[in-house]
Motif scaffolding. Structure first.
Motif, PDB file in Angstrom:
ATOM      1  N   HIS A 112     -85.911  82.258  -8.351  1.00 34.72           N
ATOM      2  CA  HIS A 112     -87.093  81.706  -7.681  1.00 34.72           C
ATOM      3  C   HIS A 112     -87.548  80.506  -8.492  1.00 34.72           C
ATOM      4  O   HIS A 112     -87.549  80.553  -9.731  1.00 34.72           O
ATOM      5  CB  HIS A 112     -88.218  82.749  -7.631  1.00 34.72           C
ATOM      6  CG  HIS A 112     -89.529  82.204  -7.153  1.00 34.72           C
ATOM      7  ND1 HIS A 112     -89.840  82.103  -5.821  1.00 34.72           N
ATOM      8  CD2 HIS A 112     -90.602  81.706  -7.829  1.00 34.72           C
ATOM      9  CE1 HIS A 112     -91.059  81.575  -5.700  1.00 34.72           C
ATOM     10  NE2 HIS A 112     -91.532  81.337  -6.902  1.00 34.72           N
ATOM     11  N   HIS A 140     -93.391  77.679 -11.380  1.00 31.57           N
ATOM     12  CA  HIS A 140     -93.312  79.142 -11.321  1.00 31.57           C
ATOM     13  C   HIS A 140     -91.868  79.521 -11.051  1.00 31.57           C
ATOM     14  O   HIS A 140     -91.239  78.972 -10.141  1.00 31.57           O
ATOM     15  CB  HIS A 140     -94.234  79.653 -10.204  1.00 31.57           C
ATOM     16  CG  HIS A 140     -94.358  81.130 -10.150  1.00 31.57           C
ATOM     17  ND1 HIS A 140     -94.118  81.852  -9.001  1.00 31.57           N
ATOM     18  CD2 HIS A 140     -94.714  82.045 -11.082  1.00 31.57           C
ATOM     19  CE1 HIS A 140     -94.326  83.128  -9.238  1.00 31.57           C
ATOM     20  NE2 HIS A 140     -94.685  83.277 -10.493  1.00 31.57           N
ATOM     21  N   CYS A 165     -88.496  82.693 -11.626  1.00 32.58           N
ATOM     22  CA  CYS A 165     -88.048  84.042 -11.926  1.00 32.58           C
ATOM     23  C   CYS A 165     -86.612  83.967 -12.445  1.00 32.58           C
ATOM     24  O   CYS A 165     -85.755  83.342 -11.829  1.00 32.58           O
ATOM     25  CB  CYS A 165     -88.101  84.921 -10.676  1.00 32.58           C
ATOM     26  SG  CYS A 165     -87.564  86.624 -10.992  1.00 32.58           S
ATOM     27  N   ASP A 199     -86.122  91.512 -13.313  1.00 35.61           N
ATOM     28  CA  ASP A 199     -86.577  90.131 -13.204  1.00 35.61           C
ATOM     29  C   ASP A 199     -87.580  89.813 -14.300  1.00 35.61           C
ATOM     30  O   ASP A 199     -88.341  90.680 -14.737  1.00 35.61           O
ATOM     31  CB  ASP A 199     -87.256  89.903 -11.847  1.00 35.61           C
ATOM     32  CG  ASP A 199     -86.286  90.018 -10.685  1.00 35.61           C
ATOM     33  OD1 ASP A 199     -85.090  89.744 -10.880  1.00 35.61           O
ATOM     34  OD2 ASP A 199     -86.734  90.376  -9.588  1.00 35.61           O
ATOM     35  N   TRP A 218     -90.475  86.905 -14.784  1.00 32.82           N
ATOM     36  CA  TRP A 218     -91.213  85.793 -14.194  1.00 32.82           C
ATOM     37  C   TRP A 218     -91.904  84.980 -15.277  1.00 32.82           C
ATOM     38  O   TRP A 218     -92.304  85.510 -16.308  1.00 32.82           O
ATOM     39  CB  TRP A 218     -92.259  86.321 -13.224  1.00 32.82           C
ATOM     40  CG  TRP A 218     -91.694  86.921 -11.986  1.00 32.82           C
ATOM     41  CD1 TRP A 218     -91.273  88.213 -11.806  1.00 32.82           C
ATOM     42  CD2 TRP A 218     -91.467  86.255 -10.747  1.00 32.82           C
ATOM     43  NE1 TRP A 218     -90.805  88.388 -10.528  1.00 32.82           N
ATOM     44  CE2 TRP A 218     -90.918  87.198  -9.850  1.00 32.82           C
ATOM     45  CE3 TRP A 218     -91.682  84.957 -10.297  1.00 32.82           C
ATOM     46  CZ2 TRP A 218     -90.579  86.880  -8.545  1.00 32.82           C
ATOM     47  CZ3 TRP A 218     -91.349  84.638  -8.996  1.00 32.82           C
ATOM     48  CH2 TRP A 218     -90.803  85.584  -8.136  1.00 32.82           C
ATOM     49  N   LYS A 256     -94.439  81.118 -15.874  1.00 33.74           N
ATOM     50  CA  LYS A 256     -95.117  79.979 -15.275  1.00 33.74           C
ATOM     51  C   LYS A 256     -95.562  79.015 -16.357  1.00 33.74           C
ATOM     52  O   LYS A 256     -95.858  79.412 -17.477  1.00 33.74           O
ATOM     53  CB  LYS A 256     -96.283  80.410 -14.397  1.00 33.74           C
ATOM     54  CG  LYS A 256     -97.533  80.835 -15.109  1.00 33.74           C
ATOM     55  CD  LYS A 256     -98.635  81.115 -14.085  1.00 33.74           C
ATOM     56  CE  LYS A 256     -99.978  81.277 -14.730  1.00 33.74           C
ATOM     57  NZ  LYS A 256    -101.033  81.435 -13.744  1.00 33.74           N
ATOM     58  N   ASP A 290     -96.115  87.220 -13.082  1.00 30.53           N
ATOM     59  CA  ASP A 290     -95.617  88.115 -12.044  1.00 30.53           C
ATOM     60  C   ASP A 290     -95.309  87.267 -10.816  1.00 30.53           C
ATOM     61  O   ASP A 290     -95.477  86.040 -10.841  1.00 30.53           O
ATOM     62  CB  ASP A 290     -96.616  89.242 -11.737  1.00 30.53           C
ATOM     63  CG  ASP A 290     -97.984  88.735 -11.316  1.00 30.53           C
ATOM     64  OD1 ASP A 290     -98.092  87.618 -10.747  1.00 30.53           O
ATOM     65  OD2 ASP A 290     -98.971  89.458 -11.539  1.00 30.53           O
ATOM     66  N   ALA A 291     -94.886  87.892  -9.751  1.00 27.95           N
ATOM     67  CA  ALA A 291     -94.503  87.154  -8.543  1.00 27.95           C
ATOM     68  C   ALA A 291     -95.664  86.402  -7.917  1.00 27.95           C
ATOM     69  O   ALA A 291     -95.452  85.456  -7.159  1.00 27.95           O
ATOM     70  CB  ALA A 291     -93.888  88.116  -7.525  1.00 27.95           C
ATOM     71  N   GLN A 313     -98.018  84.729  -9.688  1.00 27.14           N
ATOM     72  CA  GLN A 313     -98.454  83.770 -10.696  1.00 27.14           C
ATOM     73  C   GLN A 313     -99.532  84.299 -11.627  1.00 27.14           C
ATOM     74  O   GLN A 313    -100.194  83.544 -12.327  1.00 27.14           O
ATOM     75  CB  GLN A 313     -98.901  82.439 -10.067  1.00 27.14           C
ATOM     76  CG  GLN A 313     -97.809  81.701  -9.361  1.00 27.14           C
ATOM     77  CD  GLN A 313     -98.210  80.302  -8.945  1.00 27.14           C
ATOM     78  OE1 GLN A 313     -99.204  79.739  -9.399  1.00 27.14           O
ATOM     79  NE2 GLN A 313     -97.423  79.710  -8.068  1.00 27.14           N
TER      80      GLN A 313
END
Length: 166
Positions: free
Chosen positions: A42, A54, A56, A65, A67, A69, A89-90, A92
């Protein structure tokens, strides 16, 4: 409280404008950014002060995964990127390092892109703990060898990708 910054630098055989694009556009970043063996699954980029990169990374061996940012604080194209770096995290949200509970919640990343007289570009990454607790600063200071390995692999991937797009 002051600790030691982590600094790593490489000179690459490419003009600064190209190196800048490869560092600031999602379509390029997804092909090389991250430690070797951690594919990016991602990647979004909002390149403006207050904007976020952002991403992953897939942990090898079915490790799940990871993550992250980068929230941009200063952008001086094509010379400098300054951002607050955190695990995420997914959605943000800021999270702790998945494998290092004492890792700083946030770090300050400053990347500079300097033209050399022979038309190459010196990339320098300067990373420091941002508003750390004493335990976080100690963890960061003790993690320089690991960061050297991770950023070394990232630079290897960057050079491989640069050779393909030049």
């Amino acid at each position: 409280m002051t600790g030691s910054a982590f600094v790593i630098s490489r000179i690459v055989d490419a003009p600064r404008e190209l190196v800048w694009r490869l560092h600031t556009q999602a379509d390029h970043l997804k092909n090389w950014m991250g430690p070797k063996g951690f594919p990016m699954t991602h990647c979004t980029m909002d390149l403006r002060v207050g904007g976020v990169f952002h991403y992953c990374l897939q942990i090898p061996g079915g490790g799940g995964d990871m993550w992250g940012k980068w929230t941009f604080r200063r952008i001086e194209a094509p010379h400098l990127l300054e951002c607050i770096v955190s695990f995420s995290d997914a959605d943000q949200g800021v999270t702790r390092h998945p494998m290092g509970p004492d890792w700083p919640l946030q770090t300050l990343g400053i990347t500079t892109f300097e033209e050399t007289p022979d038309g190459k570009t010196r990339i320098t990454v300067n990373w420091s703990a941002y508003e750390p607790t004493p335990a976080e600063q100690a963890c960061f200071d003790g993690g320089h060898d690991s960061m050297e390995q991770g950023w070394g692999g990232t630079f290897e991937q960057f050079l491989d990708y640069l050779a393909r797009v030049k």
